[in-house]
Design a protein around this motif. Structure first.
Motif, PDB file in Angstrom:
ATOM      1  N   LEU A   1      22.436  23.895  66.196  1.00  0.00           N
ATOM      2  CA  LEU A   1      22.966  23.374  64.932  1.00  0.00           C
ATOM      3  C   LEU A   1      21.927  23.494  63.820  1.00  0.00           C
ATOM      4  O   LEU A   1      22.230  23.900  62.697  1.00  0.00           O
ATOM      5  CB  LEU A   1      23.370  21.910  65.120  1.00  0.00           C
ATOM      6  N   ALA A   2      20.689  23.151  64.165  1.00  0.00           N
ATOM      7  CA  ALA A   2      19.642  23.189  63.151  1.00  0.00           C
ATOM      8  C   ALA A   2      19.365  24.614  62.707  1.00  0.00           C
ATOM      9  O   ALA A   2      19.103  24.876  61.530  1.00  0.00           O
ATOM     10  CB  ALA A   2      18.365  22.552  63.690  1.00  0.00           C
TER      11      ALA A   2
ATOM     12  N   ASP B   1      18.332  16.690  74.401  1.00  0.00           N
ATOM     13  CA  ASP B   1      19.359  16.463  73.392  1.00  0.00           C
ATOM     14  C   ASP B   1      19.685  14.982  73.290  1.00  0.00           C
ATOM     15  O   ASP B   1      19.709  14.282  74.297  1.00  0.00           O
ATOM     16  CB  ASP B   1      20.624  17.247  73.743  1.00  0.00           C
TER      17      ASP B   1
ATOM     18  N   TYR C   1      11.926  25.232  66.591  1.00  0.00           N
ATOM     19  CA  TYR C   1      12.908  25.512  67.637  1.00  0.00           C
ATOM     20  C   TYR C   1      12.597  26.763  68.434  1.00  0.00           C
ATOM     21  O   TYR C   1      12.895  26.846  69.612  1.00  0.00           O
ATOM     22  CB  TYR C   1      14.294  25.619  67.010  1.00  0.00           C
TER      23      TYR C   1
ATOM     24  N   VAL D   1      25.811  16.261  62.817  1.00  0.00           N
ATOM     25  CA  VAL D   1      25.170  17.528  62.465  1.00  0.00           C
ATOM     26  C   VAL D   1      26.121  18.672  62.748  1.00  0.00           C
ATOM     27  O   VAL D   1      26.227  19.630  61.970  1.00  0.00           O
ATOM     28  CB  VAL D   1      23.863  17.701  63.261  1.00  0.00           C
ATOM     29  N   ALA D   2      26.820  18.548  63.854  1.00  0.00           N
ATOM     30  CA  ALA D   2      27.747  19.617  64.232  1.00  0.00           C
ATOM     31  C   ALA D   2      28.832  19.793  63.181  1.00  0.00           C
ATOM     32  O   ALA D   2      29.198  20.917  62.820  1.00  0.00           O
ATOM     33  CB  ALA D   2      28.354  19.307  65.597  1.00  0.00           C
TER      34      ALA D   2
ATOM     35  N   TRP E   1      24.185  14.031  67.425  1.00  0.00           N
ATOM     36  CA  TRP E   1      24.331  15.447  67.036  1.00  0.00           C
ATOM     37  C   TRP E   1      25.708  15.771  66.497  1.00  0.00           C
ATOM     38  O   TRP E   1      25.911  16.765  65.810  1.00  0.00           O
ATOM     39  CB  TRP E   1      23.892  16.398  68.136  1.00  0.00           C
TER      40      TRP E   1
ATOM     41  N   ILE F   1      16.411  13.870  64.627  1.00  0.00           N
ATOM     42  CA  ILE F   1      16.614  14.003  66.070  1.00  0.00           C
ATOM     43  C   ILE F   1      15.315  14.430  66.745  1.00  0.00           C
ATOM     44  O   ILE F   1      14.905  13.858  67.769  1.00  0.00           O
ATOM     45  CB  ILE F   1      17.742  15.016  66.360  1.00  0.00           C
TER      46      ILE F   1
ATOM     47  N   TYR G   1      25.580   8.488  62.529  1.00  0.00           N
ATOM     48  CA  TYR G   1      24.243   8.914  62.926  1.00  0.00           C
ATOM     49  C   TYR G   1      23.274   7.725  62.977  1.00  0.00           C
ATOM     50  O   TYR G   1      22.513   7.548  63.917  1.00  0.00           O
ATOM     51  CB  TYR G   1      23.760   9.964  61.918  1.00  0.00           C
TER      52      TYR G   1
ATOM     53  N   SER H   1      18.688  16.714  61.759  1.00  0.00           N
ATOM     54  CA  SER H   1      18.037  17.433  62.857  1.00  0.00           C
ATOM     55  C   SER H   1      16.574  17.020  62.952  1.00  0.00           C
ATOM     56  O   SER H   1      16.054  16.788  64.056  1.00  0.00           O
ATOM     57  CB  SER H   1      18.125  18.937  62.632  1.00  0.00           C
TER      58      SER H   1
ATOM     59  N   SER I   1      21.239  20.623  69.690  1.00  0.00           N
ATOM     60  CA  SER I   1      20.729  20.302  68.350  1.00  0.00           C
ATOM     61  C   SER I   1      19.980  21.484  67.768  1.00  0.00           C
ATOM     62  O   SER I   1      19.997  21.694  66.547  1.00  0.00           O
ATOM     63  CB  SER I   1      19.839  19.060  68.368  1.00  0.00           C
TER      64      SER I   1
END
Lengths: 521, 956
Positions: free
Chosen positions: B370-371, B440, B426, B449-450, B446, B344, B94, B341, B367
């Protein structure tokens, strides 16, 4: 080979005389001879350490007069350790001084060698009056070195330094006079043999002499409230000289250990442990004041000076325990704090030169110092403040460990740990101001104007930086090899407190008997 | 082997700064490889750990201290180490994409690896002192990483604050661990863990507990030490995600879990730990609800969850410990994901302010998804892993008094801020005023995060399968000898109190959010203590107090310092004297003689006069020389002619040199006012004087035997001289003399160095400005010149005589040197320095060097013959014509003393004369007999000429 114990004293003395006689106008040759002699000194010191390692104190009878009638040098583990430390640090500093400081005034190298001689003599001698002589050698040489390069600030600080230390010298004579008047001798072993048998009516005089002598040593060791001379003197001294002065305060601590561990130690009869009630409280106050000074400082050199005061407090907390564990811990911390403190002062000097008009004030400059110096500062700060992974942490741990079963334990731990935090805060603030913060851009113009001058000042910082890095590496080695080092120093501490063995080694049996009968008469 | 788990990253930290030269990607790869190697070592131990084999390694480090380089690995260590390395790898990837183009990535990764190694060290240390070492290392590396953006004040202040708080905790830990080792009788955890009973029964238990808790609470940001963590968010986001949510801040929780079998189970433990955890959980969650900066929300949420874990450990039940361990995993996964996140969002939208965000679901769908998964877990919604451990927490809390409702409240707040986070960032409508147009990020950002979001879901759905084993293992490791209930992680336990509380929290949280607006307005109006302001005020106050205390004390004030030192001398001396037994001396006093009385009165008068007249420098010098003269008379009276001679000649030399120096100083010392201070100083001086006199009296009225009897008897047979004083000086204690001539030599060199600098720069300009006072026109009086020239050979002869007879009669090299030096000084005084110097062409430096060398080489001569340094040798020789001559090697030594003394005096004279010459502003008259009678007549007034007038006259 038998004459080796006197060489650490005679070699620098004759080197200095040779430099004055033959090479006084040739700096290049002076450097070669001075550094060469210091290398030789280090070799001698290593050999001596090896000789002393078997654990028997070895008297060296100067002039071949039997002790206690002549002067003796005594080589034991403790003196050999100090000699080795002095020689090693001396070599690093001699090289650092060749980076340009030695050209800023006259007679740097002779004075430096004489200073080494004084230190070596103080560590090796087994005679209290001879110790006085070496104190004088050290004092006057350090005064000369301190003034090196001139300037009003140095002159003023130097005057204060020498005035206060002359008081110390005078007091030394009073103390020695009192002790001699009661015991009739100044040989340390002889004193150790006679002090326990002192007549009851003489106790007051002897005790007064002993404690006045303690004050002399405490003055050298910068114990509060006798520390006044240190901050200004060390801050004003040239970098390599201030680094060398790390050993000067240690002489005070060493002398306290030697005289009050050996002569007035636990076997001193009515005067047993006469200094002990004074050392610990003074050391704790010193810790507190030193830490407060670190936090209060507006200059890096001021901060370094108070860090030295603080570390002397910590060292004397350890020595003040007057037992093998405390002294062993103290010796480890002594070696560490000497090396780390010297590194700090060398670095202060490098930064002072590199930062132009801001010098060593803790104010941001428009451009940051190099990453190298930042990294060195980080390492040195860690070492001095006693954080892992460098040896200051281990030293602190050893001292806390050694003091855990004494009545004042709660005081010691609280003050040591609390002042550690204050010192960490002080260094963090200083480092942040020096290496992280930049001055607003408007000052950049002023800096441009000064940059020409800056270039001129920056004379070969390579050697001082390398010396500083070497010392940092030294503390790292001290950490890695802490096991064998502490083991050796523990043995050293036990020997240093073993009065009977010392007396037996220095005084031949006949003389010992005679001195006892004399004192009875 | 397991030592490598920590050592590989610590040593590997050296690599990234080197590798960075070959590019950022390679640097990242190397960093990852370092972590992977460590991970491989860790994974290799997994079978052994699961089978319950002790995995231990130990190397001695400092046996004296009990500090050894020993590591061990059990379930708890394995869990933490796995988290540290796993998340570390994700963070590495990251950070590669997060850090800007001009960031020094190599250094960043080096710090990151340093931290990683230190953290792994904490969780795998067996020796508790070693644990402290690593503990402090994490504080230091955290300091560097928080201050990464050191150009921002937030970065600097946050870093310092974190260092002080966590470093301070580390200091407490030093104390705690030392005591723990003492109480348990060992510093090895494996031993200590089995001795919980012993430790809890020890009188040291309470201090140990408080110190260890202090360390754990500071590190894990528990109230009231929680304030540093939000400010640590000044660090780059990868650091926040890694250190300040997933790993480092859990070191405190780890410590509590690790020492749980030893320290827990007492009432104090329960009250302090549960109470602190609960308060922290609630306060932090409440604050998190109102924060607008995404990282601040997450930071307070982290504090809150750390409080939750602490509270669980405080309960003291094995079930709660297991819940805590499970929550460590879950929190690490969802919180690291959320931090990344937030990073990001910051990276892509250009802001972290929740008020400026919203609707990102449409702009950055990947993202956002995921968040949202991670925040659902944070809220504790079923099917996400956060739900499971929250259920266990509520279940554990349900069995205690009062705590259930508060725990539910905590969960409720957690729901509220999680939902607010998700909604505000979001969900909601897309806006058009983002600082940057969000989209993204590259997959590198990401993807980590995933991975975490996948874990969040997977554990949430199949907990027993994925986490059951490690939770049981780590829970049992933490609980120690107490067996934990069988772990069965599942989503559905039936309708339990926990489920009811959970549902209540969910509904309550949503309701709370519905009244968020009014609530915020109420909060705005209430008093909120600002921790940073308080911390800053404390630090600033401490600095100011230290400055007020230290500054004036150490301001230039020599008199005050001397007063303090002198007062100390008086106090210590008096205490020493009066706390020991003293018997007065028994010696009969000598009758008072008339001459003695005269000398005494003279001495007392001189001393008194100095006190009154000390402002006049010249008078003071003259008066003090009276003291010297009386002292030499006393020496004479008590049959010490050597000393008397020495004293007189020293007195003469120093007075002359001082007079020369005084010529350049103002005639008066600066005025002194402050009568109180003079009173104080006078009092101290009187006390010292009386003390010294009293001690001298005490000493002189008693008999004592000394080693000097030996010197008297041995002087002739052993030393070859009948003058005992001289034999002592050059033989018995020749080494002292060697030292003292070196002192002289150094003094002269110091004078040269000192005055050399006086001829340059500001000092030289001041010299130029010195105004000459009245001066005799007759610079070199004829009578004086002739007298001194006649005296010179006589004086030299006397010097030689004194030198030669020294070994047997009063005299010696030292006195001879002074006499000769005086003779030469007299020439300089009478005929001018230049005149004298041109006729005495030896450089004084050479005399000095030669003197010390002569003395030293004489000493070494004995060494060459196999005797100790300075061993003397003497013998009789029969020389033709002259007859029997006695020679002693001590004479060569004495010659060295002689040379050194002459050299010292002459060098000082030369240097002072150089400075004087500078101050003269004109050439000094070149020689004697240059009296300018003619010019005197040209002055109309007939007044004595000043130099200026002479110049004027010359020009006219």
């Amino acid at each position: 080979m038998n004459a080796l114990p006197v060489f650490p004293i005679v070699l620098p003395a004759l080197t200095a005389a040779f430099l004055v006689l033959v090479l006084r106008h040739r700096l290049g040759a002076q450097r070669i001879v001075s550094v060469g002699a210091t290398v030789l000194l280090l070799i001698v010191a290593i050999v001596l350490y090896g000789v002393a390692a078997d654990g028997a104190p070895r008297p060296y009878l100067l002039g071949d007069w039997p002790a206690p009638f002549g002067i003796v040098l005594v080589l034991d583990r403790l003196s050999a350790t100090m000699v080795l430390l002095t020689a090693a640090l001396g070599l690093v500093i001699a090289l650092a001084a060749c980076g340009g400081w030695d050209a800023r005034g006259r007679h740097f190298h002779p004075l430096f060698q004489f200073q080494l001689m004084g230190l070596m003599g103080a560590f090796l001698t087994g005679d209290v009056f001879n110790l006085f002589v070496f104190f004088e050698v050290m004092l006057i040489a350090s005064y000369g070195l301190m003034l090196h390069g001139g300037g009003e600030r140095r002159l003023k600080a130097g005057f204060q330094y020498v005035a206060i230390n002359l008081i110390g010298s005078t007091l030394f004579l009073f103390a020695v006079g009192l002790i001699y008047a009661v015991t009739g001798t100044l040989n340390m072993a002889d004193l150790a043999a006679k002090v326990p048998h002192v007549a009851a009516g003489d106790e007051a005089l002897l005790k007064t002499g002993a404690l006045l002598l303690f004050l002399v040593f405490a003055l050298k060791a910068a114990l509060v409230p006798l520390h006044w001379w240190l901050p200004r003197a060390y801050a004003a001294a040239p970098g390599p000289v201030a680094a060398l002065f790390m050993l000067m305060t240690k002489v005070g601590a060493y002398a306290i250990l030697r005289v009050f561990g050996l002569v007035f130690g636990e076997s001193a009869g009515p005067l047993a442990d006469v200094a002990a009630p004074w050392v610990l409280p003074a050391a704790l106050v010193t810790l507190a004041l030193g830490a407060a000074g670190v936090l209060a400082s507006r200059t890096l050199s001021g901060l370094a000076c108070f860090a030295v005061v603080w570390s002397m407090g910590l060292l004397l907390v350890a020595f003040g325990l007057f037992d093998a564990k405390g002294v062993g811990a103290g010796l480890y911390y002594l070696v560490h704090s000497t090396v780390a403190g010297a590194a700090l002062f060398l670095l202060v000097d490098v930064l002072r030169a590199a930062r132009g008009p801001a010098a060593d004030r803790l104010v941001p400059t428009p451009t940051l110092p190099s990453m190298l110096s930042a990294g060195l500062f980080f390492a040195v700060a860690i070492a001095v403040a006693g954080m892992p992974p460098l040896s200051g942490f281990l030293g602190k741990l050893l001292i806390l460990d050694a003091s855990r079963n004494v009545p004042a334990m709660a005081w010691i731990w609280t003050i040591v740990l609390a002042t550690s935090l204050v010192v960490i805060l002080g260094f963090a603030r200083a480092g942040s101001a020096l290496f992280w913060k930049t001055a607003p851009s408007e000052a950049a113009a002023a800096d441009d104007a000064a940059s020409g001058r800056e270039e001129k000042v920056r004379e070969r910082p390579l050697l001082p930086v390398a010396a500083c890095a070497t010392l940092v590496a030294g503390t790292a080695l001290l950490t890695v090899f802490a096991g064998p080092v502490t083991a050796a120093l523990d043995t050293t501490a036990r020997q240093a407190l073993d009065t009977a063995r010392y007396v037996e080694a220095v005084l031949p049996a006949a003389a010992a008997k005679k001195s006892v009968t004399l004192s009875r008469r | 082997m397991i030592a490598l788990i920590a050592l590989v990253p610590l040593l590997g930290a050296m690599l990234p700064p080197i590798v960075i030269r070959s590019g950022r990607d390679r640097c990242t790869a190397v960093t990852a490889v370092v972590s992977l190697v460590s991970l491989a070592v860790l994974l290799a131990q997994v079978p052994a750990v699961f089978s319950g084999e002790p995995v231990r390694t130990s190397v001695e480090w400092v046996p004296a201290l009990g500090l050894s380089f020993s590591f061990f690995l059990d379930g708890l260590g394995l869990l933490f180490a796995g988290l540290i390395l796993g998340i570390g790898l994700l963070i590495t990837l990251y950070a590669r994409f997060y850090l800007g183009r001009d960031e020094k990535v190599g250094r960043f990764f080096a710090y990151l690896l340093l931290f990683q190694g230190a953290m792994l060290g904490i969780v795998t240390s067996d020796n508790i002192l070693l644990l402290v070492v690593f503990w402090e290392l994490t504080s230091l590396s955290s300091f560097l990483l928080i201050g990464w953006w050191s150009h921002t004040p937030e970065g600097r202040q946050g870093a310092r604050m974190a260092l002080v708080v966590t470093g301070g905790g580390g200091l407490l830990l030093i104390g705690g661990m030392l005591l723990l080792g003492q109480a348990a009788g060992s510093y090895e955890l494996t031993t200590i863990l089995a001795r919980g009973e012993v430790v809890r029964g020890s009188p040291l238990y309470l201090p140990i507990l408080l110190l260890v808790l202090g360390a754990a609470f500071t590190k894990s940001a528990q109230f009231p030490f929680h304030f540093w963590l939000p400010h640590a968010m000044a660090a780059p986001t990868p650091v926040s995600a890694y250190l300040h949510s997933a790993t480092m801040v859990k070191a405190g929780v780890f410590l509590l879990a690790r020492l749980w079998p030893v320290l827990s189970g007492t009432e104090t433990w329960f009250l302090v730990v549960t109470g602190t955890g609960l308060i922290t959980m609630l306060i932090a969650a409440w604050i998190a609800l109102f924060k607008t900066d995404l990282k601040a929300i997450l930071a307070y949420s982290t504090v809150s969850h750390l409080g939750l874990m602490t509270m669980l450990l405080g309960f003291g039940t094995p079930y709660a410990v297991t819940a805590c361990v499970f929550h460590v995993i879950n929190h690490a996964t969802f919180k690291a994901a959320l931090f990344m996140s937030a990073g990001i969002v910051d990276h892509e939208a250009g802001t972290r302010d929740i008020r400026k965000l919203g609707g990102l679901r449409r702009l950055m769908p990947v993202s956002a998804t995921l968040a949202l998964i991670a925040s659902a877990s944070m809220a504790g919604i079923p099917l996400f892993n956060g739900f499971l451990s929250k259920e266990m927490m509520l279940e554990a809390a349900a069995h205690t008094a009062l705590v259930p409702s508060l725990a539910t409240l905590g969960a409720l707040l957690s729901v509220a801020y999680s939902v607010r986070f998700a909604l505000g960032v979001y969900l909601g409508p897309v806006r058009d005023d983002y600082p940057h147009r969000p989209h993204d990020p590259p997959a590198g950002m990401w993807l980590p995060v995933a991975v975490l979001a996948f874990l969040v879901l997977a554990i949430g759905v199949a907990p027993q399968l994925l986490a059951g084993g490690i939770v049981a293992l780590a829970g049992q490791a933490s609980a120690g000898p107490v067996p934990i209930p069988e772990v069965h992680l599942s989503i559905w336990h039936g309708v339990t109190p926990a489920l009811v509380m959970s549902a209540a929290a969910l509904v309550g949280g949503l309701l709370l959010l519905a009244v968020f607006g009014p609530l915020e307005r109420v909060r705005e109006k209430t008093f909120r203590p600002e921790a940073k302001a308080m911390f800053d005020a404390v630090v600033a106050g401490a600095v100011a107090a230290c400055r007020r205390g230290i500054g004036p004390m150490h301001a230039d004030s020599l008199p005050r310092w001397l007063a303090a030192i002198s007062a100390t001398i008086v106090v210590v001396g008096a205490t020493a004297f009066f706390t020991a037994t003293y018997a007065p001396g028994t010696r009969d006093l000598l009758p008072v003689e008339f001459l003695g009385v005269v000398a005494w009165v003279l001495l007392a008068a001189a001393c008194g006069a100095v006190v009154v007249l000390h402002g006049h420098r010249v008078l003071t010098l003259i008066l003090t020389s009276v003291v010297g003269l009386v002292v030499s008379l006393a020496f004479l009276q008590f049959s010490a002619p050597d000393l008397a001679l020495t004293q007189i000649s020293v007195e003469v030399v120093t007075t002359i040199l001082m007079l020369l120096a005084l010529n350049l100083l103002p005639k008066l010392t600066p005025p002194e006012h402050a009568p109180l201070r003079r009173l104080r100083d006078g009092g101290i001086a009187a006390a010292i004087g009386l003390g010294a006199a009293g001690l001298a009296y005490a000493v002189m009225t008693r008999d004592f035997t000394t080693i000097s009897d030996y010197h008297v008897t041995q002087a002739k047979p052993g030393g070859g001289g009948t003058n005992v004083v001289n034999v002592i000086l050059v033989d018995f204690r020749g080494f002292d003399t060697f030292g003292e001539i070196i002192v002289l030599c150094i003094a002269a060199l110091a004078v040269v160095a000192l005055l050399d600098s006086a001829l340059r720069g500001a000092a030289a300009r001041r010299l130029d400005a010195v105004r000459q006072g009245l001066e005799s026109a007759d610079a070199h009086p004829l009578v004086l010149v002739i007298a001194t020239r006649v005296l010179l050979p006589l004086a030299l002869a006397v010097g030689a005589y004194i030198f030669l007879r020294g070994h047997n009669e009063p005299g010696g090299g030292f006195i001879a040197g002074l006499v000769v030096a005086i003779a030469i000084i007299m020439q300089a005084m009478a005929s001018g320095y230049a005149w004298a110097a041109s006729r005495f062409r030896v450089d004084a430096h050479a005399l000095l060097g030669a003197g010390v060398l002569a003395a030293g080489v004489t000493g070494l001569g004995a060494v060459l013959l196999g005797r100790p340094f300075l061993t003397s040798w003497h013998g009789h020789f029969h020389l033709p014509l002259i007859g029997d001559v006695e020679l002693a090697s001590a004479m060569a030594f004495d010659a060295g003393v002689f040379l050194a003394v002459v050299g010292t005096v002459l060098l000082s004279l030369a240097q002072i004369s150089r400075v004087e010459a500078r101050a003269e502003h004109r050439p000094v008259p070149e020689g004697p007999l240059d009296i300018k009678f003619g010019r005197r007549q040209t002055t109309p007034t007939g007044a004595p000429l000043t130099t200026a007038r002479v110049d004027a006259a010359k020009e006219s």
